[in-house]
Design an enzyme around this catalytic site. Structure first.
Site, PDB file in Angstrom:
ATOM      1  N   ARG A   7      11.634   7.217 -13.211  1.00 30.76           N
ATOM      2  CA  ARG A   7      11.249   8.561 -13.647  1.00 30.76           C
ATOM      3  C   ARG A   7      11.859   9.632 -12.744  1.00 30.76           C
ATOM      4  O   ARG A   7      12.307  10.663 -13.200  1.00 30.76           O
ATOM      5  CB  ARG A   7       9.726   8.702 -13.655  1.00 30.76           C
ATOM      6  CG  ARG A   7       9.269  10.144 -13.921  1.00 30.76           C
ATOM      7  CD  ARG A   7       7.766  10.273 -13.793  1.00 30.76           C
ATOM      8  NE  ARG A   7       7.103   9.740 -14.958  1.00 30.76           N
ATOM      9  CZ  ARG A   7       5.842   9.334 -14.970  1.00 30.76           C
ATOM     10  NH1 ARG A   7       5.149   9.353 -13.855  1.00 30.76           N
ATOM     11  NH2 ARG A   7       5.282   8.894 -16.071  1.00 30.76           N
ATOM     12  N   CYS A  57      -7.947   1.218  28.063  1.00 29.14           N
ATOM     13  CA  CYS A  57      -7.609   1.625  29.434  1.00 29.14           C
ATOM     14  C   CYS A  57      -8.690   1.290  30.451  1.00 29.14           C
ATOM     15  O   CYS A  57      -8.482   1.458  31.657  1.00 29.14           O
ATOM     16  CB  CYS A  57      -7.296   3.118  29.483  1.00 29.14           C
ATOM     17  SG  CYS A  57      -8.743   4.179  29.215  1.00 29.14           S
ATOM     18  N   LYS A  94      -3.855   2.258 -18.932  1.00 27.99           N
ATOM     19  CA  LYS A  94      -2.960   2.989 -18.023  1.00 27.99           C
ATOM     20  C   LYS A  94      -2.502   2.016 -16.936  1.00 27.99           C
ATOM     21  O   LYS A  94      -3.202   1.792 -15.948  1.00 27.99           O
ATOM     22  CB  LYS A  94      -3.658   4.200 -17.415  1.00 27.99           C
ATOM     23  CG  LYS A  94      -2.719   5.095 -16.614  1.00 27.99           C
ATOM     24  CD  LYS A  94      -3.442   6.343 -16.128  1.00 27.99           C
ATOM     25  CE  LYS A  94      -2.489   7.267 -15.382  1.00 27.99           C
ATOM     26  NZ  LYS A  94      -1.930   6.633 -14.172  1.00 27.99           N
TER      27      LYS A  94
END
Length: 696
Positions: free
Chosen positions: A146, A440, A125
């Protein structure tokens, strides 16, 4: 009184909407928003609901098509034969069930003896971009992606630049449509990224992302410079075999002969024929196997080879080899019945932990992040991985300088599994939590009894402000498409956006001046912001980022009170009257709206034309109001899948057992929750019991 859960129609609509959004991100933008496993689970949930309620199936359901609509920049191509996706298998049971269904169908049609096994053609695949090549009179006439399976994008000019794609075939039929995959080898991917980085240009996440981005360039000259490959693995329309080629007959049933338009009678034979025509076919690892045992042996064999392949694969594919048998088996709307994709699990790899830094979340949560020596795992190069929290680092005994195991959980989120202790260097250092926020400078505190340390800076902290805005713009909140992390960074750093209300005052003119923002993109973003001026009340409440208030709680509170004004003015006692809202959540909501600055933001939103819409009350179901707790490992369902099914049926899921718990659902290694449930007399179900309760 318990709030009713969603009706099947509402649950199906919600699943369809979520899947379609994921499809757009994956198929159109080549930017997956969730792990494959999570997407597959959503699709299975939708398929299960539609199977229970076939009257609710519509032609535009995600189960009836593949992917999403094509982008406007490319011409559209209608596929003569739909480009379907494949059904998925995730374990041995899925594979055996598939083989049994196929064998039973073929035996019923008289095509397989009782003592025979089905012969399959097994392939890799490939992890790339699906493409259709149309040849007419032997010449490449058109190439298309596709798309949504019915209509794709015309990428002919770009495909012609790939050297491995023949522009002409000799001895081909009058019309031949070839399906295959465009991909990029890993070595070429690494080389491309080095070149991109040296030029100061975008680097790609993985080879699939690089292949998709390269193929979908509007300028074919860019595509021509990219090292793309194409492998054919199937076909679509085939007409007009060359003269002299004998007519071949199929026998789809005993005694029935039908003339075929194809020159071969097996899938493997057709791939051999495509290769003979000059098309690149990945034949090296393909193999024929019989029965489920053969399929599983092929899967195991390829799994061992996976890391040594030059390209990425994410599983293997099994196809019934005999074409007459394929025709008998046929198709469902979304996939062929004769084929199955068997996916691989997440991968693990070993690398060095170079350092530990911290990230600041929207609620001030301090998350340690591992900085890693680059390692290729799960299809991407990983340099960062989550360490979750300080306690988790201590539990795993992870130290700076360690060699660690990295797992790409769910094939998306990398995490450090633990150290390889035998490789620990003498100078490995333990992590020490910071006492001040790196952004900060505010104090970092860890509330007693909690695992997470937090920055106390609130919206004074730019990191929290950025994450709050990113959360608010997200799909589950205001769903402002185009307002992403990099854009928010620029807006906050320039001090242009200090609160959520400031988003609604942005103009196309000022947005167009930002980095990577043109006029059209700016106009599209302003349009998306305008669309978010009438959100559902629950979405707006969720967007505010109130601590402990998740998507479901926000929706429940919105349904109970009906307006933002009533929520803002609600006492803690009134909030506790909302089903499943306890003291922690009620207190958090009350404290949030007791802060004048937060009320001011809501007022500013109103001034900017933001008018939330009341939430509709869901209709009741048999599980409405019932609370479930899950524990242990179930044999088939994951905990997430079980949770989704319970919620879809109107139930609720909690993390702890109490007298309010209706059922405890257990698997292996149930632990202390089972003991407590037995003490409280809470009914205990296993997976089969839960399925029976859900009517499955």
């Amino acid at each position: 009184m318990a709030q009713a859960g969603p009706t099947p129609q509402q649950a199906i609509a919600r699943l369809r909407a979520e899947i379609e959004q994921h499809n757009i991100r994956y198929y159109v933008h080549d930017d997956p928003s969730v792990p494959d496993a999570e997407y597959d689970a959503l699709m299975r949930d939708l398929q299960a609901l539609e199977a229970e309620h076939p009257e609710l199936v519509t032609p535009d359901s995600p189960t009836q098509r593949v992917g999403a609509a094509p982008l406007a920049e490319f011409g559209s191509v209608r596929h003569a034969v739909p480009m379907l996706s494949l059904g998925n298998a995730f374990d041995e049971e899925d594979v055996r069930a598939f083989d049994k269904r196929v064998a039973d169908t073929l035996r019923g049609a008289g095509l397989l003896g009782l003592d025979q096994q089905v012969e399959y053609f097994c392939e890799l695949k490939l992890d790339g971009l699906a493409i259709s090549l149309r040849y007419e009179e032997g010449r490449l006439a058109q190439a298309a992606t596709r798309g949504d399976g019915q209509t794709g994008e015309d990428v002919t000019a770009n495909i012609r630049t790939i050297k491995g794609v023949p522009l002409r075939l000799h001895g081909a039929p009058r019309v031949l449509e070839v399906r295959g995959e465009v991909l990029m080898n890993r070595a070429e991917f690494e080389r491309l990224n080095r070149t991109q980085a040296a030029r100061g240009e975008k680097v790609f996440v993985n080879p699939r992302n690089a292949a998709a981005g390269s193929l979908r360039q509007l300028d074919p000259r860019i595509t021509a410079q990219r090292p793309l490959r194409f492998f054919a693995y199937s076909w679509g329309e085939v007409h007009g075999l060359p003269e002299g080629m004998p007519t071949r007959f199929d026998e789809p049933a005993p005694g029935v002969r039908v003339a075929s338009t194809l020159p071969r009678d097996t899938h493997g034979g057709m791939l051999d024929w495509l290769a003979e025509l000059g098309l690149p076919v990945n034949l090296r690892h393909n193999h024929r196997e019989r029965g489920a045992d053969g399929l599983l042996a092929f899967y195991e064999r390829i799994g061992k080879l996976r890391a040594d392949l030059p390209y990425d694969i994410d599983g293997v594919v099994y196809k019934v080899d005999a074409l007459p048998s394929q025709r008998v088996l046929g198709f469902v709307a979304r996939a062929p019945r004769f084929a199955l994709a068997h996916k691989f699990p997440a991968e693990e790899a070993v690398t060095q932990l170079l350092g530990i830094e911290v990230q600041v979340g929207r609620t001030g949560a301090i998350t340690p992040v591992a900085r890693l020596a680059p390692v290729f795992v799960g299809g991407v190069t990983v340099t960062n991985a989550t360490l979750h929290n300080e306690d988790e680092i201590r539990r795993k005994d992870v130290r700076i300088g360690d060699t660690v195991i990295v797992r790409r959980a769910g094939d998306v989120i990398p995490e450090v599994v633990g150290p390889v202790l035998e490789k620990r260097p003498a100078d490995a250092r333990e992590f020490v939590m910071l006492t001040a926020c790196p952004i900060c400078g505010s104090a970092i505190e860890r509330p007693e009894g909690e695992a997470i340390a937090r920055c106390t800076g609130g919206l004074f902290c730019a990191a929290q402000r950025k994450q709050t805005l990113l959360h608010a713009a997200g799909r589950k909140a205001l769903d402002i498409e185009g307002l992403g992390e990099k854009l928010i960074d620029q807006l906050v750093d320039a001090d242009r956006v200090k609160s959520l209300a400031d988003i609604y005052s942005l103009t196309a003119f000022e947005l167009a001046a930002l980095e990577r923002m043109g006029k059209k993109s700016a106009e599209n973003l302003v349009a998306a912001i305008d669309q978010a001026r009438r959100p559902a009340l629950g979405r707006l409440l969720f967007a505010l980022g109130i601590r402990h208030v998740g998507e479901t709680t926000a929706r429940d509170v919105a349904r109970h009170f009906g307006s933002m004004e009533r929520i803002m003015d609600a006492s803690e006692e009134a909030l506790l009257a909302v089903p499943d809202v306890g003291g922690v959540v009620a207190g958090s909501i009350r404290r949030f709206f007791a802060e004048p600055h937060n009320r001011e933001i809501v007022e500013q939103l109103t001034q900017q034309g933001v008018h939330p819409q009341a939430e509709a009350e869901p209709e009741g179901t048999s599980l409405a109001g019932k609370t479930f707790v899950l524990t242990g490992t179930m044999p088939n369902w994951t905990r997430d899948e079980a949770t989704r099914r319970i919620l879809a049926a109107g139930g609720k899921v909690s993390g702890s057992v109490s007298k309010k718990t209706a059922y405890l659902v257990t698997g292996e290694d149930a632990g202390s929750k089972l003991t407590k449930a037995q003490e409280l007399g809470v009914p205990v179900l296993d997976e089969d019991g839960l399925k029976a309760l859900l009517g499955l």
